[in-house]
Design a protein around this motif. Structure first.
Motif, short mmCIF file in Angstrom:
data_model
loop_
_atom_site.label_atom_id
_atom_site.label_comp_id
_atom_site.label_asym_id
_atom_site.label_seq_id
_atom_site.Cartn_x
_atom_site.Cartn_y
_atom_site.Cartn_z
N SER A 13 1.00 -1.44 0.53
CA SER A 13 0.31 0.15 -0.15
C SER A 13 1.13 1.15 -0.33
CB SER A 13 -0.73 -0.08 1.26
OG SER A 13 -1.26 1.01 1.01
N THR A 15 -0.07 3.89 0.50
CA THR A 15 -0.19 5.33 1.39
C THR A 15 0.16 4.68 2.87
OG1 THR A 15 -2.68 4.18 1.31
CG2 THR A 15 -2.55 5.83 0.38
N MET A 16 -0.07 3.87 3.03
CA MET A 16 1.00 2.98 4.20
C MET A 16 1.89 3.17 4.05
SD MET A 16 -1.71 1.90 6.56
CE MET A 16 -2.10 3.77 6.18
N SER A 36 1.44 13.87 2.27
CA SER A 36 1.01 12.35 2.12
C SER A 36 -0.11 12.02 2.44
CB SER A 36 2.10 11.71 1.02
OG SER A 36 2.79 11.61 2.71
N GLY A 38 -3.21 10.96 4.50
CA GLY A 38 -4.09 11.17 4.13
C GLY A 38 -5.53 10.49 5.43
N LYS A 105 -11.06 0.23 5.68
CA LYS A 105 -10.64 -0.65 4.61
C LYS A 105 -10.84 -2.72 4.73
CE LYS A 105 -5.88 -0.54 4.27
NZ LYS A 105 -4.64 0.13 4.86
N TRP A 129 -8.74 4.83 -4.87
CA TRP A 129 -8.79 4.26 -4.17
C TRP A 129 -7.26 3.63 -3.83
CZ3 TRP A 129 -8.88 1.06 0.68
CH2 TRP A 129 -8.19 1.36 1.60
N ASN A 179 -11.42 10.04 -2.83
CA ASN A 179 -10.42 9.84 -2.94
C ASN A 179 -8.88 9.13 -3.92
OD1 ASN A 179 -7.40 9.26 -1.71
ND2 ASN A 179 -8.14 8.04 0.24
N TYR A 211 -15.90 9.42 3.41
CA TYR A 211 -15.25 10.88 3.39
C TYR A 211 -16.63 11.83 3.51
CZ TYR A 211 -10.33 10.17 3.03
OH TYR A 211 -9.00 9.51 2.98
N LYS A 243 -11.96 8.79 9.22
CA LYS A 243 -11.67 11.21 8.97
C LYS A 243 -12.88 11.63 10.29
CE LYS A 243 -9.90 8.32 5.82
NZ LYS A 243 -8.27 8.00 5.63
N TYR A 331 -7.83 16.14 -0.75
CA TYR A 331 -6.76 16.30 -1.34
C TYR A 331 -7.42 16.78 -2.41
CZ TYR A 331 -7.34 11.69 1.62
OH TYR A 331 -7.02 10.31 2.61
N ARG A 381 -0.48 12.76 -5.60
CA ARG A 381 -2.09 13.54 -4.48
C ARG A 381 -1.80 14.27 -3.65
NH1 ARG A 381 -5.09 9.64 -0.86
NH2 ARG A 381 -3.12 9.76 0.69
N1 GLU Z 1 -7.06 7.74 3.92
C1 GLU Z 1 -5.50 6.96 3.49
C2 GLU Z 1 -5.45 7.98 2.63
O1 GLU Z 1 -5.84 7.76 1.46
C3 GLU Z 1 -6.29 5.83 4.12
C4 GLU Z 1 -4.47 5.39 4.22
C5 GLU Z 1 -5.32 3.42 3.94
O2 GLU Z 1 -5.72 2.99 4.13
O3 GLU Z 1 -4.02 3.28 3.29
O4 GLU Z 1 -4.13 7.81 2.37
#
Ligand code: GLU
Length: 405
Positions: A13, A15-16, A36, A38, A105, A129, A179, A211, A243, A331, A381
């Motif tokens: 991931s 984002t993670m 970055s 979220g 998730k 996403w 997102n 959101y 959120k 975003y 983003r």
């Molecule tokens: N809303 C977060 C983002 O997109 C979620 C992150 C995630 O759980 O991967 O940054």
């Protein structure tokens, strides 16, 4: 080490990963502009913290919850969501139920597990996403993408969705507010989507509405099932406290869905994770959900202000053609291919978003999320949630970078 082909078939991931990277960079003492993230950089409302605190005293807060979550919380959630959507509470009373999971998730993952067989197709609307395609693949499904771009305000045409429907299409994932685009689909679009769904009675919709409470430009989001309530019979509404209560780390999300789907998700949950965090669930049972709106009011004002700052900076820097009005979520997507800096790259239709994100980090100390994993190559983003002063500083650096040939 021999690993499963299933796990080898999915990516990390982004984002993670970036969240962890930004945390480590901050630990190194460098000035980092984290665009970055979220998540809201603030604590939840004090009234909620107080309820969590109160729950620390009870044995039951440390013990298993029912697999699908405490019934009192599930009922309360359904009532709250029906009010938010201006629907009478009865709509969720008979054929619908709610299941609480470890974040939205997890709810989405379990929904897909309940619905798709190997080779089933799941439609995604780009930009989407990052975790949707990987979750679909994990369950053996096939993501099918419908594109949109900045010129259509990141709203895909219903006609384009129709074109990808096949005998194997099982689910469509909708994410409004979106997102990463930071927009929500209009009422007219949702009405058209409702009529479209009427033509495909076997199609199930996962409506990721995480959101929905974070919109800073009217009109507010609306949803297809508000125009045709019979669609609730094949809709899974996804929400979370991540959120709306600034609680991404507490991992509490939920799904409202037809009873057979909730039962199937519950079966998966019971054999894998069990019910989610009892302490947080019990705190939520005591917490007044009406406090969410006043808690979010200054947040929305702040995001709107940063969106206005972005418009100004882009205008001053002659980058107005890259701007669009974001309206919701946290975003904004920057399309690099339409900026002077992109002249350095060959027009070979390859993606350079990772390289550009890396340059922004190394040269300017700014973390952004590359657009490729959202299905939007050569873009990134940025989140509009950090404080205004550092946000303005980061924007100055970004526009300078975008205009450097
Ligand atoms: N809303 C977060 C983002 O997109 C979620 C992150 C995630 O759980 O991967 O940054």
């Amino acid at each position: 080490m021999l690993l499963s082909s299933r796990v080898k078939g999915i990516s990390d991931s982004i984002t993670m990963k970036l969240n962890e990277k930004a945390l480590n960079l901050n630990d190194d003492g460098k000035v980092i502009y984290n665009l970055s993230g979220g998540q809201l950089p603030i604590k939840p409302p004090p009234e909620f913290i107080e309820k969590v605190h109160h729950q620390l005293n009870f044995l039951k807060s440390y013990q298993y919850s029912p697999v699908a979550g405490f019934p009192a919380l599930r009922k309360k959630i359904m009532k709250y969501v029906s009010e938010l959507r201006s629907l009478p509470p009865e709509v969720f009373e008979e054929e619908t139920d709610c299941i609480v999971s470890n974040g939205s998730k997890h709810s989405i993952y379990n929904s897909l597990g309940a619905l798709i067989d190997p080779s089933d197709e799941v439609i995604l609307l780009a930009p989407y996403w990052v975790s949707y395609p990987e979750m679909i693949k994990f369950w053996g499904g096939v993501p099918v993408v419908v594109n949109s771009n900045v010129f259509d305000g990141f709203v895909p045409a219903i006609e384009d969705i129709r074109k990808v429907i096949s005998a194997r299409t099982r689910v469509i994932i909708l994410n409004s507010p979106n997102n990463p685009a930071g927009i929500h689909y209009s009422e007219a679009w949702m009405k058209e989507f409702a009529s479209f769904l009427a033509e495909f009675p076997d199609l199930v919709v996962i409506s990721d509405e995480v959101y929905s409470e974070i919109t800073y430009f009217d009109p507010k989001p609306s949803y297809f099932y508000q125009y045709d309530r019979s669609l609730l019979k094949r809709t899974i509404i996804i929400q979370a406290i991540s959120k709306s209560l600034a609680s991404t780390g507490l991992r509490l999300g939920y799904a409202i869905a037809p009873i057979p789907i909730v039962n199937a998700m519950s079966k998966i949950q019971g054999q894998t994770t069990s019910g989610p965090n009892s302490l947080i669930q019990r705190a939520l049972i005591d917490f007044d959900f009406n406090l969410i709106e006043p808690f979010l009011a200054p947040v929305k004002h702040h995001v709107r202000q940063n969106a206005a700052n972005l418009r100004e900076k882009f205008r001053e820097a002659n980058l107005g053609h890259c701007w669009y009005q974001s309206t919701s979520a946290f975003y904004f997507m920057i399309d690099f291919s339409r900026t002077p800096m992109f002249a350095r790259f060959e027009s070979d239709h390859k993606d350079y978003s990772y390289q550009i994100a890396d340059e922004l980090l190394q040269n300017e100390g700014i973390t952004v999320v590359p657009g490729l994993d959202f299905g939007l190559p050569n873009s990134a983003r940025i989140a509009l949630v950090i404080e205004e002063v550092p946000f303005l500083e980061a924007l100055s650096k970004i526009v300078k970078y975008l205009n450097t040939i």
